[in-house]
Design a protein around this motif. Structure first.
Motif, mmCIF file in Angstrom:
data_model
loop_
_atom_site.group_PDB
_atom_site.id
_atom_site.type_symbol
_atom_site.label_atom_id
_atom_site.label_comp_id
_atom_site.label_asym_id
_atom_site.label_seq_id
_atom_site.Cartn_x
_atom_site.Cartn_y
_atom_site.Cartn_z
ATOM 1 N N ASP A 3 -33.050 -20.940 14.963
ATOM 2 C CA ASP A 3 -33.680 -19.889 14.194
ATOM 3 C C ASP A 3 -32.614 -19.168 13.356
ATOM 4 N N PRO A 4 -32.836 -18.943 12.061
ATOM 5 C CA PRO A 4 -31.848 -18.232 11.231
ATOM 6 C C PRO A 4 -31.509 -16.847 11.769
ATOM 7 N N ALA A 10 -25.465 -14.805 16.243
ATOM 8 C CA ALA A 10 -24.308 -15.534 16.776
ATOM 9 C C ALA A 10 -23.099 -15.356 15.866
ATOM 10 N N THR A 11 -23.314 -15.390 14.574
ATOM 11 C CA THR A 11 -22.219 -15.196 13.609
ATOM 12 C C THR A 11 -21.625 -13.802 13.749
ATOM 13 N N ALA A 12 -22.488 -12.807 13.880
ATOM 14 C CA ALA A 12 -22.006 -11.434 14.035
ATOM 15 C C ALA A 12 -21.281 -11.248 15.360
ATOM 16 N N LEU A 13 -21.819 -11.819 16.425
ATOM 17 C CA LEU A 13 -21.175 -11.702 17.738
ATOM 18 C C LEU A 13 -19.808 -12.362 17.752
ATOM 19 N N ALA A 14 -19.651 -13.389 16.946
ATOM 20 C CA ALA A 14 -18.366 -14.079 16.870
ATOM 21 C C ALA A 14 -17.365 -13.325 15.993
ATOM 22 N N ARG A 39 -27.461 -9.879 30.407
ATOM 23 C CA ARG A 39 -28.137 -11.157 30.667
ATOM 24 C C ARG A 39 -27.151 -12.167 31.259
ATOM 25 N N SER A 40 -25.923 -12.145 30.794
ATOM 26 C CA SER A 40 -24.903 -13.113 31.215
ATOM 27 C C SER A 40 -24.467 -12.948 32.661
ATOM 28 N N GLN A 41 -24.709 -11.793 33.247
ATOM 29 C CA GLN A 41 -24.311 -11.578 34.633
ATOM 30 C C GLN A 41 -24.958 -12.594 35.554
ATOM 31 N N ASP A 42 -26.178 -12.998 35.241
ATOM 32 C CA ASP A 42 -26.899 -13.974 36.056
ATOM 33 C C ASP A 42 -27.106 -15.297 35.324
ATOM 34 N N ASP A 43 -26.393 -15.509 34.237
ATOM 35 C CA ASP A 43 -26.594 -16.687 33.396
ATOM 36 C C ASP A 43 -25.243 -17.200 32.914
ATOM 37 N N PRO A 44 -24.602 -18.065 33.709
ATOM 38 C CA PRO A 44 -23.259 -18.525 33.357
ATOM 39 C C PRO A 44 -23.188 -19.302 32.035
ATOM 40 N N GLU A 45 -24.260 -19.984 31.653
ATOM 41 C CA GLU A 45 -24.242 -20.735 30.388
ATOM 42 C C GLU A 45 -24.189 -19.793 29.190
ATOM 43 N N THR A 46 -24.978 -18.719 29.250
ATOM 44 C CA THR A 46 -24.954 -17.744 28.162
ATOM 45 C C THR A 46 -23.611 -17.023 28.135
ATOM 46 N N ARG A 69 -27.746 -21.651 22.386
ATOM 47 C CA ARG A 69 -27.999 -21.075 23.714
ATOM 48 C C ARG A 69 -28.981 -19.914 23.609
ATOM 49 N N LEU A 70 -28.805 -19.059 22.610
ATOM 50 C CA LEU A 70 -29.735 -17.946 22.412
ATOM 51 C C LEU A 70 -31.141 -18.462 22.145
ATOM 52 N N ASP A 71 -31.229 -19.520 21.382
ATOM 53 C CA ASP A 71 -32.523 -20.134 21.088
ATOM 54 C C ASP A 71 -33.191 -20.613 22.373
#
Length: 126
Positions: A3-4, A10-14, A39-46, A69-71
């Motif tokens: 999704d755009p 993702a671009t901004a987070l980077a 969210r990442s506390q319980d989601d190692p992939e994210t 991953r966000l998608d």
């Protein structure tokens, strides 16, 4: 293909567009980052995707991996997706409005709506 909206987050987070964000965009990005960290506390992939994208040496592959991953997370969790879109709307709007682009936002019902950048001539609604 992601999704755009998620691509722009993702671009901004980077850290790829930090100078393009105004005050509202920076505040929104802070909220998005906090939401993803929770969210990442319980989601190692994210967590791994976010950390890889935030590295100083991160490039397009890491940004794409985070967007993907966000998608995936949004597809699995509608409530999270709704919250991410609400928190990230300002970031997406500001990123999309760079390079002489135009962003039109409409909330609610309207009878006639034109979304355009440059209009030459008349507009008539019948």
């Amino acid at each position: 293909m992601t999704d755009p909206f998620l691509d722009s987050l993702a671009t901004a987070l980077a850290g790829q567009v930090a100078t393009a964000l105004g005050t509202a965009g920076e505040k929104a990005l802070t909220k998005v980052r906090a939401l993803l960290r929770r969210r990442s506390q319980d989601d190692p992939e994210t967590k791994a995707a976010l950390e890889a994208a935030e590295q100083e040496s991160a490039g397009q592959p890491q940004i794409k991996a985070l967007a993907e991953r966000l998608d995936q997370v949004c597809a699995e969790d509608a409530a999270f997706a709704e919250q991410l879109r609400a928190e990230g709307a300002e970031v997406h709007k500001e990123i999309s409005a760079t390079d002489n682009a135009v962003v039109n936002v409409n909330h609610g019902k309207v009878k006639n709506l034109i979304q355009a950048r440059d209009i030459e001539g008349n507009i008539t609604f019948n």
